[in-house]
Design a protein around this motif. Structure first.
Motif, short mmCIF file in Angstrom:
data_model
loop_
_atom_site.label_atom_id
_atom_site.label_comp_id
_atom_site.label_asym_id
_atom_site.label_seq_id
_atom_site.Cartn_x
_atom_site.Cartn_y
_atom_site.Cartn_z
N ASN A 1 1.86 11.03 1.99
CA ASN A 1 1.55 10.32 3.22
C ASN A 1 2.42 9.10 3.45
OD1 ASN A 1 -0.64 11.92 4.28
ND2 ASN A 1 -1.90 11.14 2.60
N ALA A 2 3.45 8.92 2.63
CA ALA A 2 4.36 7.79 2.83
C ALA A 2 4.98 7.88 4.23
CB ALA A 2 5.46 7.80 1.77
N GLY A 3 5.06 6.73 4.91
CA GLY A 3 5.58 6.68 6.26
C GLY A 3 4.53 6.80 7.34
N VAL A 4 3.28 7.11 6.93
CA VAL A 4 2.18 7.25 7.89
C VAL A 4 1.47 5.91 8.03
CG1 VAL A 4 0.00 8.43 8.35
CG2 VAL A 4 1.90 9.68 7.30
N ARG A 5 1.04 5.59 9.23
CA ARG A 5 0.25 4.39 9.44
C ARG A 5 -1.13 4.58 8.81
NH1 ARG A 5 -3.23 2.26 13.30
NH2 ARG A 5 -3.28 4.31 14.31
N LEU A 6 -1.58 3.60 8.02
CA LEU A 6 -2.84 3.75 7.29
C LEU A 6 -4.01 4.03 8.21
CD1 LEU A 6 -4.38 3.65 4.59
CD2 LEU A 6 -4.59 1.18 4.88
N GLY A 7 -3.99 3.43 9.40
CA GLY A 7 -5.09 3.63 10.33
C GLY A 7 -5.29 5.06 10.78
N GLU A 8 -4.24 5.89 10.67
CA GLU A 8 -4.39 7.30 11.02
C GLU A 8 -5.25 8.04 9.99
OE1 GLU A 8 -0.76 9.36 11.89
OE2 GLU A 8 0.19 7.54 12.67
N LEU A 9 -5.24 7.57 8.74
CA LEU A 9 -5.97 8.22 7.66
C LEU A 9 -7.26 7.51 7.32
CD1 LEU A 9 -2.86 8.74 5.37
CD2 LEU A 9 -3.92 10.46 6.84
N ALA A 10 -7.27 6.19 7.49
CA ALA A 10 -8.44 5.39 7.12
C ALA A 10 -8.70 4.36 8.21
CB ALA A 10 -8.22 4.72 5.77
N PRO A 11 -9.15 4.79 9.38
CA PRO A 11 -9.35 3.85 10.50
C PRO A 11 -10.42 2.80 10.23
CG PRO A 11 -10.21 6.03 11.05
CD PRO A 11 -9.44 6.18 9.79
N HIS A 12 -11.26 3.02 9.22
CA HIS A 12 -12.29 2.03 8.90
C HIS A 12 -11.69 0.78 8.26
CE1 HIS A 12 -11.68 4.22 5.17
NE2 HIS A 12 -12.35 3.31 4.49
N LEU A 13 -10.45 0.86 7.80
CA LEU A 13 -9.79 -0.30 7.19
C LEU A 13 -9.03 -1.07 8.26
CD1 LEU A 13 -8.48 1.44 3.93
CD2 LEU A 13 -10.56 0.08 4.22
N ASP B 1 -2.66 -1.13 10.71
CA ASP B 1 -1.29 -1.00 11.22
C ASP B 1 -0.24 -0.98 10.12
OD1 ASP B 1 -2.06 -0.84 13.87
OD2 ASP B 1 -2.00 -3.02 14.17
N ARG B 2 -0.66 -1.12 8.89
CA ARG B 2 0.29 -1.04 7.77
C ARG B 2 0.82 0.39 7.66
NH1 ARG B 2 -0.47 -4.37 3.16
NH2 ARG B 2 -1.24 -6.42 3.78
N VAL B 3 2.10 0.50 7.39
CA VAL B 3 2.71 1.80 7.13
C VAL B 3 2.77 2.01 5.63
CG1 VAL B 3 4.78 3.21 7.37
CG2 VAL B 3 4.02 1.77 9.27
N LEU B 4 2.26 3.14 5.17
CA LEU B 4 2.24 3.43 3.74
C LEU B 4 3.66 3.59 3.21
CD1 LEU B 4 -0.71 5.95 3.84
CD2 LEU B 4 -0.75 3.74 2.67
N GLU B 5 3.96 2.89 2.13
CA GLU B 5 5.28 2.94 1.52
C GLU B 5 5.32 3.99 0.42
OE1 GLU B 5 7.04 -1.05 0.77
OE2 GLU B 5 5.04 -1.80 1.29
N PRO B 6 6.49 4.49 0.07
CA PRO B 6 6.59 5.41 -1.07
C PRO B 6 6.14 4.71 -2.35
CG PRO B 6 8.59 5.44 0.25
CD PRO B 6 7.79 4.28 0.73
N THR B 7 5.53 5.47 -3.24
CA THR B 7 5.09 4.91 -4.51
C THR B 7 6.27 4.82 -5.46
OG1 THR B 7 2.86 5.80 -4.24
CG2 THR B 7 3.54 5.21 -6.47
N LEU C 1 0.87 -1.17 0.00
CA LEU C 1 0.00 0.00 0.00
C LEU C 1 0.91 1.22 0.00
CD1 LEU C 1 -2.60 -1.15 2.70
CD2 LEU C 1 -2.76 -1.37 0.20
N THR C 2 0.79 2.05 -1.03
CA THR C 2 1.73 3.15 -1.18
C THR C 2 1.03 4.50 -1.20
OG1 THR C 2 1.80 3.42 -3.60
CG2 THR C 2 3.03 1.56 -2.67
N ALA C 3 1.83 5.53 -0.99
CA ALA C 3 1.33 6.90 -1.03
C ALA C 3 2.49 7.81 -1.40
CB ALA C 3 0.74 7.30 0.31
#
Length: 347
Positions: A37-49, A54-60, A32-34
């Motif tokens: 927002n790379a380096g941010v935990r996905l749950g901070e942006l999309a807690p419904h997922l 707990d996945r950390v967004l990777e650079p695209t 999962l990339t961004a």
């Protein structure tokens, strides 16, 4: 079991793709990339997922995306082509941006400021063509797919049956469509803040200025078998999700209401994701919220000699992410509706 990566997973469309993939029985969610927002935990942006919170967004990057069976690209327009051309041919790439939707270079340069990248098979399987075929035929086994725009999905499905059946004219088509604010993406914009949107509606892209106009015109031309002209006026509605598209087109002389309805019935009789509502029942966005469904109603206005077709969809599901997953299913041989929500959420 296949693996799927999502580029742009922190945006509304990307997060919606992740939501649908988590329910797909044959897909394992990979990278999962961004960008910002790379380096941010996905749950901070999309807690419904929650399963991947707990996945950390990777650079695209191509390196991150390579090695997956499928790559969904949910990036701003103009960013997909560079990534796609570096991915191996055996990777199924599904682009949710506009980069590969248009087949006319002039149309692209008239509306976009990046080089024309070419055309991929168009991910709207239910769209009927003048020869009686549908775009579904182009998606089976495809390794590169362009997901339609959210407005063109609703508008084209509302209008195409009448054009393909020869009961409506392709010239002088008029469309007024309302969209929720998520259609503009997640970036902060002054005109999208709550104080500006709540309790108000506003038009934008008026006078043929919206980027989806050439895509709509192309789809209607394919359905009719001859050139179509369309006046498209989008409006912003005070809701997060949904599109309600009201379309009118001139009825062919001598056509009656029964003939009009029969054209839509034939087009969508066997379609799992497009429903022609019973006569007298009109679409509204709340009925399709969170689903991969399009609800349509059609009638003949005998006073004006025009056919009115109205469609409702969730712009993030069937209008973007659902179409992407549906296209993947067709490309890879899965059941077409696998992983797709077929009921809405109400109220």
């Amino acid at each position: 079991m296949i693996t799927a990566a999502v580029a742009g997973a922190s945006g509304y469309a990307g997060a919606e793709i992740v939501r649908l993939l988590l329910a797909h029985p044959d897909v394992e969610v990979g990278a999962l990339t961004a960008s910002g927002n790379a380096g941010v935990r996905l749950g901070e942006l999309a807690p419904h997922l929650q399963p991947v919170a707990d996945r950390v967004l990777e650079p695209t990057s191509v390196q991150t995306l390579a090695g997956h069976d499928v790559v969904f690209v949910a990036l701003p327009h103009g960013h997909s082509a560079t990534i796609a051309e570096q991915l191996p041919d055996d990777v199924t790439v599904i682009d949710c941006g506009a980069d590969f939707r248009l087949d006319d270079e002039q149309d692209w340069t008239d509306y976009y400021d990046t080089p024309f990248a070419g055309t991929w098979p168009y991910g709207l399987p239910e769209l009927v063509r003048a020869d009686g075929g549908k775009h579904r035929d182009d998606l089976v086994g495809a390794r590169r797919i362009a997901v339609p725009g959210c407005y063109p999905t609703a508008v084209s499905l509302a209008l195409a049956p009448g054009l393909a059946a020869g009961v409506t004219e392709p010239e002088d088509v008029v469309v007024v469509a309302a969209s929720g604010t998520s259609g503009a993406g997640r970036s902060s914009k002054p005109h999208l803040i709550g104080a500006e949107v709540m309790g108000a509606m506003s038009p934008y892209g008026v006078g043929g200025g919206h980027r989806h106009t050439p895509e709509i015109r192309r789809n209607l031309t394919r359905a009719a078998g001859r050139a179509s002209t369309v006046s498209f006026t989008p409006t912003l509605a005070p809701m997060p999700r949904g599109i309600l598209a009201t379309t009118t087109s001139r009825a062919v002389a001598g056509v009656d209401a029964a003939t009009v309805r029969a054209a839509w019935e034939r087009a969508y009789a066997d379609e799992p994701c497009v429903h022609l509502l019973p006569e007298g029942q009109w679409p509204h966005t709340g009925s399709v919220l969170g689903s991969n469904l399009v609800h349509i109603q059609v009638t003949l206005d005998e006073h004006s000699g025009r056919v009115i077709a109205i469609a409702a969809e969730d712009n993030l599901t069937k209008g973007t992410a659902g179409a992407a997953v549906q296209s993947m299913n067709l490309a890879l041989g899965f059941p077409e509706t696998s992983g797709l929500p077929m009921t809405g959420v109400a109220p």
